[in-house]
Every structure is written in C-alpha cells, then in structure tokens.
Design a protein around this motif. Structure first.
Motif, PDB file in Angstrom:
ATOM      1  N   SER A   1       4.633  -3.853  -3.758  1.00 58.04           N
ATOM      2  CA  SER A   1       5.721  -3.091  -3.130  1.00 58.04           C
ATOM      3  C   SER A   1       7.028  -3.867  -3.182  1.00 58.04           C
ATOM      4  O   SER A   1       8.088  -3.300  -3.491  1.00 58.04           O
ATOM      5  CB  SER A   1       5.364  -2.757  -1.684  1.00 58.04           C
TER       6      SER A   1
ATOM      7  N   THR B   1      10.926   5.070  -3.435  1.00 52.78           N
ATOM      8  CA  THR B   1      10.715   3.950  -2.523  1.00 52.78           C
ATOM      9  C   THR B   1      10.071   4.387  -1.210  1.00 52.78           C
ATOM     10  O   THR B   1       9.202   3.704  -0.683  1.00 52.78           O
ATOM     11  CB  THR B   1      12.056   3.253  -2.241  1.00 52.78           C
TER      12      THR B   1
ATOM     13  N   ILE C   1      10.507  -2.827  -5.087  1.00 50.45           N
ATOM     14  CA  ILE C   1      11.786  -2.701  -4.385  1.00 50.45           C
ATOM     15  C   ILE C   1      12.833  -3.645  -4.966  1.00 50.45           C
ATOM     16  O   ILE C   1      14.010  -3.303  -5.075  1.00 50.45           O
ATOM     17  CB  ILE C   1      11.590  -2.930  -2.879  1.00 50.45           C
TER      18      ILE C   1
END
Length: 110
Positions: free
Chosen positions: A34, A105, A38
């Motif tokens: 993750s 996201t 990002i």
C-alpha cells in the motif's frame, strides 16, 4: 533428512504459531504494498502492480482469518450463511472484486 527445530525462542514461537505468523506477515506485506502504491517510487507501472499485490495480500489475510473462524468446510446453505456473516468474508470478497479494477487510493484504505 530430519527437519530441525529453530534454536531461538522467537523461531520456536513463530513455528508453533504458523497461522498467526502467516497472517502477521501477510498484513505486513499489505502495508508495504500500500505504501509503495501511494508513494510510486518505482514508477506508475510498478505502482499498479503494488496495488494488486496489496489487495491480494489482504485477500490472503482475510481468507486465513476466515479459516480460523469457520468450522471444517461443508457444501451447505448453513455453512455459506455462517461464512457470509463473518467480516473477514466481506473483506475477502471486497479484495477479490476490486483486484482488477482501476487503481484508486481510497480502495486500499480499509
């Protein structure tokens, strides 16, 4: 060839709690993927791969958690009803449905 036991207490603990260790490692990998999505350090194509990996790692964690909570698998309506009542089943379906979607996201936030 006989497998040897780990000599350290930490190694013994991890080997005696294999399911919890697998869940912990999959959660750690989910967070790593993750963050890499990002912060696209390796570029946009790698970021899309990290997005899918994060969702697949989350699906693995959810499947392991579901395995912990449910009795032995049976092909029955009662078993399916019990499985669908578990939050981990919802997270598993969420991850599997969105794994091939366009990377967003906010999908990784739960």
């Amino acid at each position: 060839h006989k497998p040897t036991k780990p000599s350290s207490p930490a190694g013994q603990f991890l080997m005696s709690n294999k399911l919890e260790t697998a869940m912990w490692l999959s959660r750690l990998f989910t967070v790593y993927c993750s963050v890499m999505f990002i912060l696209p350090i390796l570029g946009p194509y790698a970021a899309a791969n990290f997005y899918q990996r994060a969702l697949l790692a989350n699906a693995l964690t959810s499947a392991l958690r579901l395995h912990q909570r449910l009795p032995r698998f049976q092909l029955s309506r009662a078993f399916l009803a019990q499985a669908l009542q578990e939050d981990s089943c919802h997270y598993l379906l969420y991850s599997l449905i969105l794994v091939n979607s366009y990377p967003i996201t906010s999908i990784l936030s739960p």
